[in-house]
Design an enzyme around this catalytic site. Structure first.
Site, PDB file in Angstrom:
ATOM      1  N   GLY A 179       5.009   5.262  -1.328  1.00  0.00           N
ATOM      2  CA  GLY A 179       4.266   5.121  -0.069  1.00  0.00           C
ATOM      3  C   GLY A 179       3.267   6.223   0.180  1.00  0.00           C
ATOM      4  O   GLY A 179       2.296   6.378  -0.554  1.00  0.00           O
ATOM      5  N   LYS A 206       7.775   1.530 -10.117  1.00  0.00           N
ATOM      6  CA  LYS A 206       7.165   2.814  -9.730  1.00  0.00           C
ATOM      7  C   LYS A 206       7.416   3.863 -10.810  1.00  0.00           C
ATOM      8  O   LYS A 206       6.519   4.638 -11.175  1.00  0.00           O
ATOM      9  CB  LYS A 206       7.732   3.264  -8.381  1.00  0.00           C
ATOM     10  N   GLY A 240       6.308   1.264   4.657  1.00  0.00           N
ATOM     11  CA  GLY A 240       5.775   1.054   6.000  1.00  0.00           C
ATOM     12  C   GLY A 240       4.249   1.021   5.947  1.00  0.00           C
ATOM     13  O   GLY A 240       3.635   1.636   5.073  1.00  0.00           O
TER      14      GLY A 240
HETATM   15  N1  HSE Z   1       9.853  -2.104  -0.559  1.00  0.00           N
HETATM   16  C1  HSE Z   1       9.348  -0.810  -0.850  1.00  0.00           C
HETATM   17  C2  HSE Z   1      10.378   0.201  -0.392  1.00  0.00           C
HETATM   18  C3  HSE Z   1       8.048  -0.596  -0.146  1.00  0.00           C
HETATM   19  O1  HSE Z   1      11.346  -0.185   0.245  1.00  0.00           O
HETATM   20  O2  HSE Z   1      10.239   1.361  -0.705  1.00  0.00           O
HETATM   21  C4  HSE Z   1       7.185   0.428  -0.786  1.00  0.00           C
HETATM   22  O3  HSE Z   1       6.880   0.138  -2.087  1.00  0.00           O
END
Ligand code: HSE
Length: 434
Positions: free
Chosen positions: A138, A209, A306
């Protein structure tokens, strides 16, 4: 007044992140223009539902029903892809934009984990780049950190909590004794989870990721298929209670590490000592820790999911392009990226938490201990929970904490124990990181 020609954006997807990005561009447009030396204009948008009220002005932006047509035809320098998904419209739109020589800013880790090397080559062939700060953790600027700020380092290891949904679920299960299902529902309502929450809870989102971080950290091609993946849906309240008693917290970690046998990439629930930095990270917060030979250990902590937090990362990429900073997608030209020398999971070395439902009869625990010893596994502790209220219970939980051993040894011991017929059900195995 800023007279430089504007950086023109075509935005595909106006969900949580897309809408937040447009809102911030509307409110901070002037400040961004001053900071980057160039106005930033949204010239085209595309989303599934044109009629939906999003509270956005979207002034003179040209509306496209088809994001791929927008990517190919819009009067834009950059496609901001916030649709999501490894294939389908997101991939088609990104390819169309790159073929037209437009840069791409994306939050789409699934797309880059699956097609990163091919898309990076397509970008290069067309004089464009793909920026993806928003795809990992994020709002944490970890992509820039690895691609640019840590240039003077050989990275040994990168690890972290990279799924806000999982960390939120584990934190609430631990603090409030709630069920997994109740906590997942709350995370979805708060807008943290992916469209398909299986991606979050089964570890795939973290794996996507991690694949991107591995490429940047080690100068390798993205190799998501090499990642060992286990999610959190099998973690029980009893494991959280045991972890607490033993001085650990359970976190879903993604870890990529240079080992003697190659690069190990793994995602799994992990017992982390309560005193460790990563154990302090609760709720939707993410953290990524990097060990570099020059800098030592560096940990970045911040909001991992978010709309606004992710939009913050999208805007950082947009600002880079406005300033004219155009780096190769994975930090180096594609033909300089090497293939990952995969270290297989069975050679993973570390401590293990093993919870067995052992038959309540003489010799059962001794058999378990013997099988461990036969496989060269040294036990740090054995904890047997009593029969509790149910004196007639046919089995009782036995928890083993091992000293450093290998995945292969643990699997072999558990196979032998299952064969001995002294346990019920499937053993719970959680790796320990000290
Ligand atoms: N679904 C992901 C999380 C959102 O919960 O981290 C960000 O990639």
């Amino acid at each position: 007044m800023n007279h430089a020609s504007p950086l023109r954006l075509a935005i595909a997807g106006l969900g949580t992140v897309g809408a937040a990005t447009v809102k911030i561009l509307e409110s901070k447009g002037n400040a961004l223009a001053v900071a980057t030396g160039r106005p930033i204009a949204v010239t085209a948008v595309s989303a599934r539902d044109k009629a939906r009220e999003r509270g956005l002005t979207l002034g003179g932006a040209h509306w496209f029903d088809d994001p791929t047509a927008m990517a190919a035809e819009a009067e834009a320098d950059v496609l901001v892809e916030l649709i999501g998904g490894a294939d389908g419209p997101a991939k088609a739109a990104v390819e169309a934009a790159l073929r037209a020589g437009r840069h791409v800013v994306t939050a789409n880790k699934a797309l880059l984990a699956a097609h990163g090397p091919a898309l990076a080559r397509l970008a290069e062939a067309n004089g464009a780049t793909i920026l993806f700060e928003a795809a990992v953790a994020g709002g944490i600027p970890v992509i820039k950190a690895l691609r640019e700020s840590l240039a003077g380092n050989t990275v040994q290891r990168v690890s972290g909590i990279m799924n806000g949904t999982c960390n939120y679920i584990l934190s609430r299960m631990e603090a409030e004794g709630l069920t997994f299902a109740a906590c997942l529902k709350a995370a979805q309502e708060l807008g943290y989870a992916e469209a398909d929450p299986t991606f979050d809870v089964e570890g795939f989102d973290t794996a996507h990721k991690l694949a991107l971080l591995t490429a940047l950290a080690f100068g390798t091609e993205v190799d998501a298929d090499a990642i060992y993946v286990e999610g959190i849906s099998g973690v029980t309240p009893l494991d959280l209670k045991m972890a607490d008693e033993l001085g650990f917290r359970i976190k879903l970690l993604g870890v990529a590490e240079r080992t003697a046998g190659g690069i190990e990439q793994r995602v799994h629930p992990t017992m982390v000592p309560k005193t460790a930095q990563l154990a302090q990270v609760m709720g939707v917060t993410n953290a990524v820790s990097v060990i570099g030979d020059t800098v030592g250990e560096l940990t970045l902590v911040g909001p991992g999911a978010g709309g606004e937090a992710t939009a913050s990362a999208v805007l950082s990429d947009i600002a880079d392009l406005a300033r004219g900073t155009v780096l190769p997608t994975f930090g180096k030209a594609s033909d300089l990226l090497i293939k990952v020398n995969r270290a297989p999971m069975k050679r993973h070395e570390g401590g293990y938490y093993v919870r067995l439902q052992t038959l309540d009869k003489p010799g059962a625990a001794a058999t378990v201990a013997t099988r461990m010893a036969e496989n060269g596994i040294s036990l740090e502790s054995i904890l047997q929970k009593g029969r509790g209220q149910r004196a007639e219970a046919p089995s009782v939980p036995v928890i083993l904490i091992t000293y450093a051993t290998t995945e292969r040894a643990v699997r072999a011991a558990l196979k032998a124990i299952a064969h001995d017929g002294v346990i019920e059900g499937t053993p719970q195995v959680i790796r320990i990181e000290r």
